[in-house]
Design a protein around this motif. Structure first.
Motif, short mmCIF file in Angstrom:
data_model
loop_
_atom_site.label_atom_id
_atom_site.label_comp_id
_atom_site.label_asym_id
_atom_site.label_seq_id
_atom_site.Cartn_x
_atom_site.Cartn_y
_atom_site.Cartn_z
N MET A 35 0.63 -1.46 0.07
CA MET A 35 0.13 -0.14 -0.13
C MET A 35 1.08 1.28 -0.03
O MET A 35 0.83 2.63 -1.00
N VAL A 36 1.75 1.26 0.73
CA VAL A 36 2.94 2.80 0.37
C VAL A 36 2.83 3.02 -0.82
O VAL A 36 3.07 4.08 -1.25
N THR A 37 3.77 1.42 -1.28
CA THR A 37 4.17 2.10 -2.55
C THR A 37 2.83 2.43 -3.57
O THR A 37 3.49 3.34 -4.66
N LEU A 38 1.69 1.76 -3.98
CA LEU A 38 0.83 2.01 -4.51
C LEU A 38 0.32 3.79 -4.12
O LEU A 38 0.28 4.10 -5.68
N ALA A 39 0.72 4.10 -3.21
CA ALA A 39 0.15 4.87 -2.59
C ALA A 39 1.12 6.52 -3.29
O ALA A 39 1.01 7.38 -3.90
N SER A 40 2.42 5.85 -2.79
CA SER A 40 3.55 7.11 -3.50
C SER A 40 3.85 7.27 -5.42
O SER A 40 4.06 8.17 -5.84
N GLY A 41 3.39 5.85 -5.55
CA GLY A 41 3.75 5.62 -7.32
C GLY A 41 2.56 6.55 -7.60
O GLY A 41 2.66 7.61 -8.77
N VAL A 42 0.74 6.86 -7.37
CA VAL A 42 0.18 6.82 -7.63
C VAL A 42 0.84 9.50 -7.36
O VAL A 42 0.55 9.56 -8.08
N ASP A 43 0.24 9.15 -6.41
CA ASP A 43 0.58 10.71 -6.02
C ASP A 43 2.33 11.21 -6.83
O ASP A 43 1.95 12.39 -7.21
N GLY A 44 3.15 10.25 -7.20
CA GLY A 44 4.01 10.91 -8.33
C GLY A 44 3.98 10.97 -9.36
O GLY A 44 3.92 12.53 -10.19
N LEU A 64 -0.01 4.61 -14.14
CA LEU A 64 -1.71 5.40 -13.54
C LEU A 64 -2.52 4.61 -13.40
O LEU A 64 -3.64 3.69 -12.79
N ALA A 65 -2.49 3.77 -14.95
CA ALA A 65 -3.44 2.63 -15.21
C ALA A 65 -3.53 1.32 -14.47
O ALA A 65 -4.00 1.13 -14.22
N GLU A 66 -2.29 1.15 -14.89
CA GLU A 66 -1.99 -0.36 -13.61
C GLU A 66 -2.42 -0.01 -11.70
O GLU A 66 -3.16 -0.85 -11.40
N CYS A 67 -2.14 1.56 -11.52
CA CYS A 67 -2.14 1.65 -10.09
C CYS A 67 -4.30 1.96 -9.64
O CYS A 67 -4.35 1.40 -8.67
N GLU A 68 -4.12 2.25 -10.88
CA GLU A 68 -5.72 2.19 -10.74
C GLU A 68 -6.46 0.89 -10.99
O GLU A 68 -6.79 0.27 -9.59
N GLN A 69 -6.46 0.14 -11.73
CA GLN A 69 -6.77 -1.57 -11.17
C GLN A 69 -6.43 -1.71 -10.03
O GLN A 69 -7.07 -2.99 -9.62
N ARG A 70 -4.91 -1.58 -9.80
CA ARG A 70 -4.40 -2.13 -8.15
C ARG A 70 -5.83 -1.51 -7.29
O ARG A 70 -6.30 -2.46 -6.18
#
Length: 101
Positions: A35-44, A64-70
């Protein structure tokens, strides 16, 4: 791109940056997602999109599209403040991908 989308994403991003990260999710994965990696990836990606006035490169768009699916996968497992925190990320992601499609 409509200025209102920039304003909405900017406001969501400000709220996200001011919110405390959910403590449990520092160490716990959800549905196999770190979850930390997910949040920081979207934030960036969102930060880059805002800095470039509504544009991101293909690499960030794909990330971002990959993060959306997660995010879609983990949201049913989150409750309360955790759900609110990650819903902001999902909302920003969906708006950017929709407008930039």
């Amino acid at each position: 791109m409509p200025d209102d989308v920039l304003r909405v994403v900017g406001a969501l991003h400000d709220e996200f940056r001011q919110a405390a990260f959910p403590r449990r999710l520092v160490v716990d994965d959800v549905a196999g997602v770190e979850m930390v990696t997910l949040a920081s990836g979207v934030d960036g990606c969102v930060s880059a999109w805002l800095e470039h006035e509504g544009h991101i490169d293909d690499r960030r768009w794909n990330h971002l599209a990959e993060c959306e699916q997660r995010l879609i996968r983990v949201m049913p497992a989150l409750k309360g403040a955790e759900a609110t925190y990650y819903q902001r990320l999902l909302d920003m992601t969906a708006l950017i991908l929709e407008i930039d499609a």
